[in-house]
Design a protein around this motif. Structure first.
Motif, PDB file in Angstrom:
ATOM      1  N   PHE A 132       0.834  -1.203   0.000  1.00 34.28           N
ATOM      2  CA  PHE A 132       0.000   0.000   0.000  1.00 34.28           C
ATOM      3  C   PHE A 132       0.870   1.255   0.000  1.00 34.28           C
ATOM      4  CE2 PHE A 132      -2.709   3.314   1.767  1.00 34.28           C
ATOM      5  CZ  PHE A 132      -3.785   3.207   0.907  1.00 34.28           C
ATOM      6  N   PHE A 135       1.860   2.280  -3.344  1.00 37.79           N
ATOM      7  CA  PHE A 135       0.827   3.112  -3.975  1.00 37.79           C
ATOM      8  C   PHE A 135       0.947   4.563  -3.525  1.00 37.79           C
ATOM      9  CE2 PHE A 135      -3.360   5.033  -3.088  1.00 37.79           C
ATOM     10  CZ  PHE A 135      -3.791   5.246  -4.370  1.00 37.79           C
ATOM     11  N   GLU A 139       1.866   7.933  -5.711  1.00 38.39           N
ATOM     12  CA  GLU A 139       1.028   9.129  -5.794  1.00 38.39           C
ATOM     13  C   GLU A 139       1.840  10.385  -5.493  1.00 38.39           C
ATOM     14  OE1 GLU A 139      -2.236   9.469  -6.808  1.00 38.39           O
ATOM     15  OE2 GLU A 139      -1.725   7.467  -7.466  1.00 38.39           O
ATOM     16  N   MET A 143       1.942  13.145  -8.305  1.00 40.66           N
ATOM     17  CA  MET A 143       1.308  14.436  -8.109  1.00 40.66           C
ATOM     18  C   MET A 143       2.290  15.562  -8.383  1.00 40.66           C
ATOM     19  SD  MET A 143      -1.442  14.884  -5.153  1.00 40.66           S
ATOM     20  CE  MET A 143      -1.689  13.271  -4.484  1.00 40.66           C
ATOM     21  N   ALA A 173      -6.408   4.221  -9.652  1.00 39.62           N
ATOM     22  CA  ALA A 173      -7.601   3.512  -9.193  1.00 39.62           C
ATOM     23  C   ALA A 173      -7.438   2.012  -9.422  1.00 39.62           C
ATOM     24  CB  ALA A 173      -8.834   4.043  -9.912  1.00 39.62           C
ATOM     25  N   LEU A 176      -4.970   0.520  -6.918  1.00 42.40           N
ATOM     26  CA  LEU A 176      -5.570   0.354  -5.601  1.00 42.40           C
ATOM     27  C   LEU A 176      -6.481  -0.872  -5.581  1.00 42.40           C
ATOM     28  CD1 LEU A 176      -5.357   1.895  -3.024  1.00 42.40           C
ATOM     29  CD2 LEU A 176      -7.294   3.282  -3.694  1.00 42.40           C
ATOM     30  N   LEU A 177      -7.204  -1.047  -6.680  1.00 42.72           N
ATOM     31  CA  LEU A 177      -8.106  -2.192  -6.816  1.00 42.72           C
ATOM     32  C   LEU A 177      -7.319  -3.498  -6.694  1.00 42.72           C
ATOM     33  CD1 LEU A 177     -11.116  -2.059  -7.593  1.00 42.72           C
ATOM     34  CD2 LEU A 177     -10.450  -2.618  -9.900  1.00 42.72           C
ATOM     35  N   GLY A 180      -5.996  -3.947  -3.136  1.00 44.84           N
ATOM     36  CA  GLY A 180      -7.073  -4.371  -2.245  1.00 44.84           C
ATOM     37  C   GLY A 180      -7.384  -5.847  -2.421  1.00 44.84           C
ATOM     38  N   ALA A 184      -7.058  -8.883   0.239  1.00 45.94           N
ATOM     39  CA  ALA A 184      -8.179  -9.740   0.599  1.00 45.94           C
ATOM     40  C   ALA A 184      -7.805 -11.218   0.475  1.00 45.94           C
ATOM     41  CB  ALA A 184      -9.375  -9.427  -0.292  1.00 45.94           C
TER      42      ALA A 184
ATOM     43  N   MET B  37     -14.776   6.404 -10.422  1.00 44.67           N
ATOM     44  CA  MET B  37     -14.002   5.160 -10.407  1.00 44.67           C
ATOM     45  C   MET B  37     -13.158   5.050  -9.147  1.00 44.67           C
ATOM     46  SD  MET B  37     -12.859   4.792 -14.323  1.00 44.67           S
ATOM     47  CE  MET B  37     -11.915   3.323 -14.318  1.00 44.67           C
ATOM     48  N   SER B  38     -12.543   6.166  -8.725  1.00 43.64           N
ATOM     49  CA  SER B  38     -11.700   6.047  -7.530  1.00 43.64           C
ATOM     50  C   SER B  38     -12.566   5.857  -6.284  1.00 43.64           C
ATOM     51  CB  SER B  38     -10.758   7.248  -7.401  1.00 43.64           C
ATOM     52  OG  SER B  38     -11.487   8.413  -7.215  1.00 43.64           O
ATOM     53  N   THR B  41     -13.447   2.295  -6.159  1.00 44.38           N
ATOM     54  CA  THR B  41     -12.335   1.522  -5.627  1.00 44.38           C
ATOM     55  C   THR B  41     -12.324   1.575  -4.100  1.00 44.38           C
ATOM     56  OG1 THR B  41     -11.129   2.236  -7.568  1.00 44.38           O
ATOM     57  CG2 THR B  41      -9.870   1.160  -5.846  1.00 44.38           C
ATOM     58  N   ASN B  42     -12.599   2.763  -3.551  1.00 47.15           N
ATOM     59  CA  ASN B  42     -12.628   2.890  -2.091  1.00 47.15           C
ATOM     60  C   ASN B  42     -13.725   2.019  -1.491  1.00 47.15           C
ATOM     61  OD1 ASN B  42     -10.596   4.713  -2.285  1.00 47.15           O
ATOM     62  ND2 ASN B  42     -11.891   6.512  -2.120  1.00 47.15           N
ATOM     63  N   TYR B  44     -14.919  -0.635  -2.757  1.00 43.54           N
ATOM     64  CA  TYR B  44     -14.450  -2.013  -2.901  1.00 43.54           C
ATOM     65  C   TYR B  44     -13.504  -2.372  -1.759  1.00 43.54           C
ATOM     66  CZ  TYR B  44     -11.269  -5.508  -4.987  1.00 43.54           C
ATOM     67  OH  TYR B  44     -10.466  -6.581  -5.229  1.00 43.54           O
ATOM     68  N   LEU B  45     -12.601  -1.436  -1.427  1.00 39.52           N
ATOM     69  CA  LEU B  45     -11.649  -1.711  -0.341  1.00 39.52           C
ATOM     70  C   LEU B  45     -12.375  -1.923   0.983  1.00 39.52           C
ATOM     71  CD1 LEU B  45      -8.615   0.677  -0.866  1.00 39.52           C
ATOM     72  CD2 LEU B  45      -8.662  -1.782  -0.984  1.00 39.52           C
ATOM     73  N   MET B  48     -13.837  -5.292   1.276  1.00 39.06           N
ATOM     74  CA  MET B  48     -12.853  -6.329   1.611  1.00 39.06           C
ATOM     75  C   MET B  48     -12.837  -6.609   3.110  1.00 39.06           C
ATOM     76  SD  MET B  48     -11.215  -7.372  -0.964  1.00 39.06           S
ATOM     77  CE  MET B  48     -12.548  -7.228  -2.085  1.00 39.06           C
ATOM     78  N   LEU B  76      -6.708   2.328   5.075  1.00 37.62           N
ATOM     79  CA  LEU B  76      -6.282   2.426   3.674  1.00 37.62           C
ATOM     80  C   LEU B  76      -7.194   3.373   2.914  1.00 37.62           C
ATOM     81  CD1 LEU B  76      -5.459  -1.233   2.595  1.00 37.62           C
ATOM     82  CD2 LEU B  76      -4.025   0.417   3.754  1.00 37.62           C
ATOM     83  N   THR B  79      -6.644   7.000   3.633  1.00 37.50           N
ATOM     84  CA  THR B  79      -5.487   7.514   2.879  1.00 37.50           C
ATOM     85  C   THR B  79      -5.870   7.734   1.419  1.00 37.50           C
ATOM     86  OG1 THR B  79      -4.227   6.044   4.295  1.00 37.50           O
ATOM     87  CG2 THR B  79      -3.042   7.114   2.499  1.00 37.50           C
ATOM     88  N   ALA B  80      -6.560   6.756   0.852  1.00 33.93           N
ATOM     89  CA  ALA B  80      -6.906   6.840  -0.570  1.00 33.93           C
ATOM     90  C   ALA B  80      -7.858   7.998  -0.825  1.00 33.93           C
ATOM     91  CB  ALA B  80      -7.517   5.526  -1.031  1.00 33.93           C
ATOM     92  N   ILE B  83      -5.837  11.239  -0.882  1.00 32.05           N
ATOM     93  CA  ILE B  83      -5.098  11.352  -2.137  1.00 32.05           C
ATOM     94  C   ILE B  83      -6.057  11.669  -3.276  1.00 32.05           C
ATOM     95  CG2 ILE B  83      -3.742  10.060  -3.825  1.00 32.05           C
ATOM     96  CD1 ILE B  83      -2.496   8.543  -1.477  1.00 32.05           C
TER      97      ILE B  83
END
Lengths: 516, 116
Positions: A132, A135, A139, A143, A173, A176-177, A180, A184, B37-38, B41-42, B44-45, B48, B76, B79-80, B83
């Motif tokens: 993580f 990631f 970023e 950035m 994105a 991150l997917l 994650g 899992a 989309m982001s 994703t969050n 989705y996290l 989990m 997580l 943080t995401a 960002i």
């Protein structure tokens, strides 16, 4: 002070310099001085890490003393140290170049802070032992690079930055997917722990293979490998020359580093029977080998053919950069299909690393030279250039050396890079790889002779020499010659890095046994 | 189990909608699409942590992992989100700059004159 404390030094130096230059905007001269000083300090810190790693092997720094796998760790081994050296050399050259290249008024804004934040992101990505955090550091790096691409904020620059930013946002994105999903399935984010759990069969390898393939697409996007190369030319043309040198020389290598670290050290731990045409095996690498090979072939051909057609120096170098990254991925592809931990695999990774170093130095030099040409003649299009070798033979000589290094002429470091790529191909019996590398080498000669003929020979144009800019370019040229003449230590460092990359048990033990 | 399928369907719809918007010609919609989309994703996290995986901290102390949400994914996502917030703000400012420089936010008009 325990030896592992040195791991955090380059990160701290870059962050402190970034914040200090942000605070010192009122005093531009002090700010510029501090920025260069920060670059030097960064190089010193990296040298300290390199020495400590050479002496101690794996260095693991547990942040806030929380041990892995629960806490966040920074891990430095020979592979990280090797990549950090590339970042330090190109970064220092670029920051010195920036001081003389950019308009002083532009520099007082936030250029130097962003530059050092970008270096901090790169450093973090090279050192982190946690998926993580990889990631997060990506970023940080991206950035700052978004803002640096849009730096001149003309119509072309905003459009290039827009493409670059939107693509990378989608990439983030997706990354991150995948992370994650891997969390899992494996129940951990620590890279060493993932490797341990995949190795012991505690985690189901099949979903991890799919997720790691998704992750691979993101790294390929960062490294600008075909089919994810389309953002490269516009972004590289738009960014200021020293930033482009770092983007091509260092930031692209973060994608390469992530591929080597994750796919050779971490994910290769899992066994999963793969049966595809041309290749079969029981490791993830057997699956990624053909994928990397296809990407490398596409990059070399598309980059080389694209570069031959470019009307300007920046475009030529940007396409060349796509092609040259293909040369880095090609030996990795051969290594991925070789028996794990064997001679061919180590040699393949070492070839990729030597080529990364060569590409970082040479392409850094060439992008800086393109910037110096723009400053000296006010032009970058081949139609408006000519006769630089008459006006400034020293500068022309440095450019020529950079081009020769990418073509692969002895005794420059590029010769050994190319030689190792061919050597790996021969040892693995990969005739397809050899043929592609040969075509790529011929294309490299073609586009560089075109650039040389158009810009450096012919009718001379008005030329005003900038000693500082030419000086930085010449220092990088000397570095290329030195890396070639004294190739033995360079190769030993690359080999040590490659061995560290396949030394999974060493990595896992070092990280998981911290504090016990 | 029903909740898992429900979440999977919602996430699929969110991603589909985000992708649809990213492919529009209007630049503001593209930025919206990336944001959706982001955020998907969050979501989705967070999913989990509720339905699968093990809890790294509590599991080590003997607690039953199935009775608690995994706190790590929440960290997580936090943080995401931060960002994502920063990058969305930047993308919107960039959109405004593109409008200033080019006088349009239609990607079809923007696309010409470059090879990117």
């Amino acid at each position: 002070m325990a030896p592992e404390h040195v791991v955090v030094a380059p990160l701290l130096v870059a962050l402190v310099t970034a914040i200090a230059t942000l605070l010192l905007r009122a005093a531009p001269r002090v700010q510029r001085g501090l920025s260069v000083l920060g670059g030097v300090a960064y190089a010193v810190a990296v040298a300290a890490v390199f020495r400590a790693v050479a002496r101690e092997g794996h260095l693991v720094y547990a942040l806030a003393d929380w041990d892995a796998p629960v806490g966040i760790v920074l891990v430095a081994d020979s592979l990280s140290a090797f990549m950090l050296v590339i970042a330090a050399v190109v970064g220092l050259a670029a920051v010195v170049f920036s001081v003389g290249y950019l308009d002083p008024a532009n520099q007082t804004l936030s250029y130097h802070s962003l530059f050092h934040f970008m270096l901090a992101g790169v450093t973090g990505a090279f050192l982190t032992g946690d998926l993580f955090n990889l990631f997060v550091w990506f970023e940080v790096m991206l950035m700052s690079s978004y803002v640096l691409v849009v730096f001149y904020s003309g119509p072309e620059h905003t459009r290039a930055a827009l493409h670059y930013a939107v693509l990378n946002l989608v990439g983030s994105a997706v990354m991150l997917l995948a992370i994650g999903g891997i969390y899992a399935v494996t129940g951990t984010l620590n890279m060493a722990d993932i490797a341990a759990r995949l190795g012991s069969g505690a985690a189901d390898p099949a979903p991890v293979l799919g997720l790691s393939a998704v992750l691979f697409a993101v790294f390929a996007l960062k490294a600008g490998i075909v089919p994810f190369q389309f953002w490269v030319p516009a972004a590289y043309r738009a960014a200021p020359a020293p930033v482009t040198a770092v983007l091509a020389g260092v930031v692209k290598k973060v994608g390469i580093y992530a591929v080597v670290r994750l796919y050779f050290t971490v994910f290769a731990a899992a066994t999963l029977p793969v049966s595809l045409p041309f290749v079969a095996g029981d490791s993830f690498l057997a699956f990624f080998g053909p994928v990397m090979f296809a990407m490398a072939v596409g990059s070399i051909l598309l980059g080389g053919i694209g570069a031959v057609n470019q009307p300007d120096v920046d475009g030529l170098l940007a396409y060349s950069s796509i092609g040259q990254v293909g040369f880095i991925v090609l030996p990795l592809a051969v290594a991925a299909t070789a028996p794990f931990g064997g001679e061919v695999m180590v040699l393949g990774i070492a070839a990729a690393l030597v080529y990364s170093l060569n590409h970082g130095l040479a392409k850094g030099l060439l992008f800086l030279a393109a910037g110096a040409t723009r400053r000296a003649t006010g032009a970058t299009r081949f139609a408006d250039l000519g006769g630089i070798s008459e006006r400034d033979p020293v500068f022309a000589g440095a450019f020529f050396l950079g081009a020769l290094a990418l073509v692969g002429i002895p005794p420059l470091s590029g010769f050994f890079g190319k030689f190792l790529v061919f050597d790996v191909g021969v040892r693995a019996g990969a005739t397809g790889a050899l043929a592609v590398a040969l075509v790529g080498a011929i294309l490299t000669i073609a586009y560089f002779s075109r650039a040389w003929n158009r810009a450096f020979w012919g009718e001379p144009v008005a030329y005003e020499r900038k000693p500082l800019l030419v000086g930085v370019v010449c220092v990088l040229a000397v570095a290329l010659v030195v890396a070639g003449l004294a190739f033995d230590p360079v190769f030993r460092a690359a080999e040590a890095a490659a061995e560290a990359a396949v030394n999974r048990s060493g990595y896992v033990d070092a990280v998981l046994e911290v504090g016990t | 189990m029903t909740a898992t399928y429900l979440m999977a369907a919602v996430l699929g719809l969110l991603f589909a909608f985000g992708t649809f918007l990213v492919l529009r010609r209007d630049l503001v919609r593209v930025v919206w699409g990336v944001t959706i989309m982001s955020q998907a994703t969050n979501t989705y996290l967070v999913t989990m942590g509720g339905f699968a995986g093990s809890v790294p901290v509590l599991g080590g102390y003997g607690a039953d992992p199935s009775t608690v949400q995994d706190p790590l994914v929440q960290a997580l996502v936090l943080t995401a989100i931060v960002i994502g917030f920063g990058t969305t703000a930047f993308a919107l400012v960039l959109t405004y700059r593109v409008y200033e420089e080019h006088g349009t936010i239609d990607l079809a008009d923007l696309g010409e004159g470059g090879d990117a």
